[in-house]
Scaffold this motif. Structure first.
Motif, mmCIF file in Angstrom:
data_model
loop_
_atom_site.group_PDB
_atom_site.id
_atom_site.type_symbol
_atom_site.label_atom_id
_atom_site.label_comp_id
_atom_site.label_asym_id
_atom_site.label_seq_id
_atom_site.Cartn_x
_atom_site.Cartn_y
_atom_site.Cartn_z
ATOM 1 N N GLU A 114 30.996 29.530 -19.994
ATOM 2 C CA GLU A 114 30.735 28.136 -19.653
ATOM 3 C C GLU A 114 31.768 27.630 -18.658
ATOM 4 O O GLU A 114 32.932 28.033 -18.674
ATOM 5 C CB GLU A 114 30.783 27.270 -20.919
ATOM 6 N N HIS A 115 31.340 26.752 -17.819
ATOM 7 C CA HIS A 115 32.278 26.046 -16.965
ATOM 8 C C HIS A 115 33.047 25.038 -17.812
ATOM 9 O O HIS A 115 32.574 24.606 -18.859
ATOM 10 C CB HIS A 115 31.542 25.332 -15.833
ATOM 11 N N PRO A 116 34.210 24.631 -17.372
ATOM 12 C CA PRO A 116 34.956 23.619 -18.143
ATOM 13 C C PRO A 116 34.124 22.351 -18.304
ATOM 14 O O PRO A 116 33.395 21.944 -17.397
ATOM 15 C CB PRO A 116 36.201 23.363 -17.290
ATOM 16 N N THR A 117 34.214 21.748 -19.441
ATOM 17 C CA THR A 117 33.427 20.569 -19.773
ATOM 18 C C THR A 117 34.349 19.442 -20.203
ATOM 19 O O THR A 117 35.256 19.665 -21.008
ATOM 20 C CB THR A 117 32.447 20.879 -20.926
ATOM 21 N N TRP A 118 34.115 18.240 -19.664
ATOM 22 C CA TRP A 118 34.793 17.067 -20.196
ATOM 23 C C TRP A 118 34.178 16.762 -21.562
ATOM 24 O O TRP A 118 33.014 16.392 -21.660
ATOM 25 C CB TRP A 118 34.587 15.849 -19.301
ATOM 26 N N CYS A 119 34.952 16.915 -22.615
ATOM 27 C CA CYS A 119 34.440 16.582 -23.947
ATOM 28 C C CYS A 119 34.834 15.181 -24.374
ATOM 29 O O CYS A 119 34.375 14.692 -25.404
ATOM 30 C CB CYS A 119 34.922 17.603 -24.980
ATOM 31 N N ALA A 120 35.709 14.546 -23.629
ATOM 32 C CA ALA A 120 36.042 13.141 -23.873
ATOM 33 C C ALA A 120 36.300 12.503 -22.522
ATOM 34 O O ALA A 120 36.852 13.137 -21.623
ATOM 35 C CB ALA A 120 37.256 13.003 -24.777
ATOM 36 N N GLN A 121 35.862 11.263 -22.370
ATOM 37 C CA GLN A 121 36.028 10.605 -21.084
ATOM 38 C C GLN A 121 36.127 9.102 -21.297
ATOM 39 O O GLN A 121 35.630 8.574 -22.301
ATOM 40 C CB GLN A 121 34.858 10.923 -20.151
#
Length: 934
Positions: free
Chosen positions: A573-580
């Motif tokens: 997986e590509h890096p994912t913003w899990c919080a924003q």
């Protein structure tokens, strides 16, 4: 001939100077040349919405609005404390967040964004005004007394950060092992901790927890029950453990420690060994590996993984806000009184109520269908363990063909009759007149589907105990603030009850002027959407929306660095913003409806909005699907008093100077494609100059009257009988004349029936000559005037089975359609005093009479007892269709009929659709996915 769609704004350096606004210096009131502004009225710095009006040094009125609200965080930060109740939170820091100023021909805007944003863009009526490195924009070349839709974006660009990692398969294996052990009556975890192996600490307790850590003990507890106890008394203890050593294997431990102790207690004890390794591990283990978690649970311990901190390129991240602003009018004289009046007229006006709903939902039909391998691994583990508690006689293998149902939808506005189309919902109602704030919370139903049988095998509903509100209001200043803390767990995942939480923290500011602003943060799974409406209208405006990422963003919990890389699957997986962070703002539209009909409206600024059949929604036209949220497919400027017609398959605009535009157009109904009659996705001109136009809601045939009084039709040919008559084509793709020599001013059609009204007020119909010789035509029509004793009429309408006409004294006549017989006889039906606005939907007919609306079926003759009467909306206005009412103040009212199951009666009522929305969803966001039957 395509309709010109000019840009809403352009550079105009020779025009009057605009106002300079700077969110960092909100108390400066100057133009871009440094000239001082004359302030006439200032609501004061204490007000949370501050409105300043006056005039410039050039004698032009200006309005400047300053919006206050909570500051937000850096895009890579999460709140310092996610635990506890919202009531315990300190009030956020409040400062000016957005400033917008307008003169008759210019606007200026400046806003605060996330602190690491470096790219800013402003859109005016959908047109970009450029990209720059700060958030202060000036736009010139606007029109006076005109509404403009603004959208701002602030982007945090991609950069390299240290990311957390998570291995869904390893996590799922551990959950499944615990499930199998529980079924066998044993324990897979000697500590007995059901949360062992989960990737992070409880987000409601420790937001800084490491999502890769192995929480083998209570975080606040001592790692052993008794540090002086004999560790050999515990059959599960490490046989070589030093009772005086720190079992967490601190790499800084005393190098002189017992040489028989666990090598993790002394990283220097064996320079060739892996200080994190199990004593039974291969002696070739990497000595540089992380000296922390068990490599069977920690994905960073994967021997193929890079043991160094994971550097990742973050995705770009943007925040946006939408505003509707109105430029002041330009008075003919520069008297201070008129300048101030023009400025005040452009300022925001108070609302009576504001409603806010924040919903989370899973867009997929099922996790199995919509999720990727990581989502499927997590859901299988949850379902397998839930089976133990749900059906004692089921094994983990039974979960293999089960999946979680999603909500199977895209973004959509709330509706009064929707049935929990969400995972969670928080709601706030602010009544500015009564001075109170009401909050509410709810969760949807979590369902497990058996994919083999297509049946739901289990349903649960998550609790709401950890969804809390804190209200702080000052109605004297026209302001209310609500602090929402939201944690809601999946009711089917008991082993991860501390981790699988839908989480967000929102500071929501409400203003009596209608502006709503939110700041805070959210985890990016599932999809999030927030909607706002004013004065209890049917229509909602979207405040913000964000698409679902993956279930691991629920499992990782409160990560200190909310960028996650998933390990263990192919492809990686590509890096994912899990919080924003959250930052959004919208206000009540300053625009007004110019005309509305059958789910579509055009505003005074030229914006076209619509719902329903996507054939007339341009770029939203996905075959077989529909839209239930007003969307804005395009804008057309410069039209004079446009009259809108929505005929389901095609839509039309007729201007006061005789120009006719159309789009959509199955069956050739757009009237401007002579080759194929295929639909168009934007307004195109129809040749000719037109004095009248109409099209029935069935979307078959369009009819119009040209400036010389000729009736023309296109689309489905009303004279078509069947294919045995080659001279009668099934459709006309361009306007085709069906009359000559009569000065018609109105015409109406429904299927094969056509009537016309001439300039003297006479009603005409077509008579078929059945004795004519065969010439390839099925019918041979001539026009004949109805004999109604010399009476004349003002309006006509054609319905199914009958035509209708209205006189100025309220008399209503009907004209039965019997296939063009010469002896068709009109009949007087009834009188409705003061009746105007005769309208037909094809199957029903209605008129407006004072403060009432009367309607009846088009099939049968009308008498005094065969029509219904309902109160019209209690505002001045006019009927624009059988079911639509346009108020003089620009509000749109729609009439709907609902069946009452108790009384067995159909009850009609008017609902206020409201003003135009402030923002539009994109096509791929607003269109319903076609339903999947489960």
């Amino acid at each position: 001939m395509a309709l010109s769609v000019p840009t809403a704004a352009s550079a105009d350096p020779a025009g009057p100077p605009a106002i300079r606004v700077d969110v960092q210096h909100p108390d400066r009131f100057v133009d871009v040349d440094g000239g001082e502004l004359t302030v006439s009225e200032d609501s004061g710095t204490a007000a949370k919405t501050r409105v300043v009006t006056g005039h410039t040094s050039d004698g032009l009125p200006f309005t400047e609005t300053l919006y206050y609200g909570a500051n937000i965080t850096h895009a890579q930060e999460t709140p310092a404390d996610d635990s506890g109740d919202a009531e315990s939170d300190p009030d956020p820091e409040i400062s000016v967040q957005t400033i917008v100023a307008t003169t008759p021909t210019t606007l200026s805007i400046s806003w605060r964004a996330q602190s690491d944003a470096s790219r800013f863009e402003l859109f005016v009526d959908g047109t970009s005004q450029g990209v720059q490195d700060d958030s202060s924009f000036v736009v010139t070349g606007l029109d006076a007394d005109t509404s403009y839709a603004l959208r701002t974006t602030a982007t945090t660009v991609a950069r390299t950060v240290t990311a957390d990692t998570f291995d869904p398969e390893a996590w799922a294996d551990k959950i499944n092992a615990e499930t199998a052990a529980e079924e066998a009556g044993t324990s897979a975890d000697p500590t007995g901790d059901p949360t062992a192996g989960a990737p992070t600490a409880d987000p409601t307790a420790d937001p800084t927890g490491d999502p890769t850590a192995e929480p083998t003990a209570e975080p606040t507890a001592e790692p052993t029950a008794d540090p002086t106890a004999d560790p050999t008394a515990d059959p599960t203890a490490e046989p070589t453990a030093d009772p005086t050593a720190d079992p967490t294997a601190d790499p800084t431990a005393d190098p002189t420690a017992d040489p028989t102790a666990d090598p993790t207690a002394d990283p220097t004890a064996d320079p060739t060994g892996d200080p994190t390794a199990d004593p039974t591990a291969e002696p070739t283990a990497d000595p540089t590996a992380e000296p922390t978690a068990d490599p069977t649970a920690d994905p960073t311990a994967d021997p193929t993984a890079d043991p160094s901190p994971n550097e990742a390129q973050t995705p770009e991240f943007s925040t946006s806000q939408n505003l509707s602003v109105r430029t002041p009018s330009a008075p003919a004289t520069n008297s201070a009184r008129k300048l101030n009046k023009a400025a005040r007229a452009a300022a925001p006006t108070p609302v009576s109520t504001t409603d806010f709903k924040y919903r989370t939902f899973i867009p997929w039909s099922t996790i199995e269908d919509g999720g990727d391998w990581s989502d499927q691994a997590i859901q299988k583990a949850c379902i397998a363990q839930s089976n133990v508690r749900r059906h004692a006689n089921e094994s983990a293998a039974d979960a293999a063909h089960e999946t979680f149902l999603g909500d199977n939808r895209s973004f959509q506005q709330p509706a009064d009759d929707d049935d929990h189309p969400y995972r969670t919902q928080t709601a706030v109602h602010v009544d500015w007149g009564e001075g109170h704030v009401i909050t509410d919370k709810d969760t949807g139903y979590t369902r497990i589907l058996d994919e083999n049988t297509g049946k739901v095998v289990a349903t649960r509903q998550a609790g709401t105990d950890h969804i809390t509100f804190k209200v702080n209001s000052d109605f004297a200043e026209g302001y209310a603030h609500v602090n929402i803390k939201h944690f809601a767990n999946d009711p089917f995942c008991p082993a991860v009850k501390q981790f699988g939480s839908i989480s967000y923290h929102a500071f929501v500011d409400f203003y009596v002027t209608g502006l709503v602003r939110v700041a805070g943060w959210q985890y990016t799974m599932p999809s999030h959407e927030a909607w706002v409406r004013w004065n209890g209208t049917q229509n909602w405006s979207n405040l913000f929306h964000s698409s679902a990422t993956h279930l691991y963003c629920l499992v990782v919990g409160g990560a200190e660095v909310p960028v996650v890389i998933v390990r263990g699957g192919q492809p990686s997986e590509h890096p994912t913003w899990c919080a924003q962070p959250l930052k959004a703002l919208t206000n009540r539209s300053t625009d007004r409806w110019a005309d509305v009909q059958n789910g579509m409206g055009i505003t005074r600024s030229g914006q076209i909005w619509g719902v329903g059949d996507t054939g007339v929604l341009g770029k939203y036209a996905y075959y077989g699907c529909s839209v239930n949220t007003l969307v804005n497919p395009f804008q057309v400027k410069g039209l004079q008093s446009p009259k809108l017609t929505n005929a389901s398959r095609a839509a039309y605009l007729l201007t006061s100077n005789g120009q006719l535009y159309s789009w959509g157009g199955w069956y050739g109904m757009n009237g401007h494609d002579p080759d194929s009659g295929t639909p168009t996705d934007s307004p195109q001109g129809v040749d000719g100059s037109w004095r009248y136009f109409d099209a029935p809601s069935d979307g078959r045939t369009a009819i119009g009257v040209t400036d010389d009084g000729t009736i023309k039709v296109w689309g489905a040919n009303p004279d078509y009988d069947y294919d045995g008559y080659p001279a009668d084509p099934y459709q006309f793709t361009t306007p085709t004349a069906i009359s000559s020599g009569i000065d018609f001013v109105q015409a109406a059609v429904f299927y094969h029936d056509v009537i016309g009204l001439d300039s003297a007020g006479n009603i005409w119909h077509r008579v078929d000559n059945y004795d004519a010789d065969y010439d390839g035509h099925a019918h041979h029509y001539t026009w004949e005037q109805y004999d109604v004793g010399g009476k004349t009429f003002d309006e006509i309408a054609q319905g199914s089975g009958r035509g209708w006409a209205l006189r100025g004294d309220g008399e209503i006549y009907s004209f039965p359609d019997t296939g063009g017989d010469v002896d068709d006889v009109p009949t007087y039906d009834t009188t409705i005093d003061g009746a105007t606005n005769l309208r037909s939907s094809g199957y029903s007919v209605s008129v407006l009479s004072g403060d009432s609306i009367s309607g009846w079926s088009s099939w049968s003759a009308l008498n005094d007892d065969s029509y219904w009467t309902d109160a019209a909306p209690n505002v001045p206005g006019k009927l624009t269709s059988a079911n639509d009412f346009l108020a003089s103040d620009g509000d749109w009212y729609s009439f709907t009929v609902a069946y009452n199951d108790i009384t067995g009666e159909s009850v009609g009522s008017w609902s206020n659709v409201g003003l135009p929305p402030s923002s539009s969803l994109a096509p791929d966001e607003a269109t319903f996915p076609c339903p999947v039957n489960t």
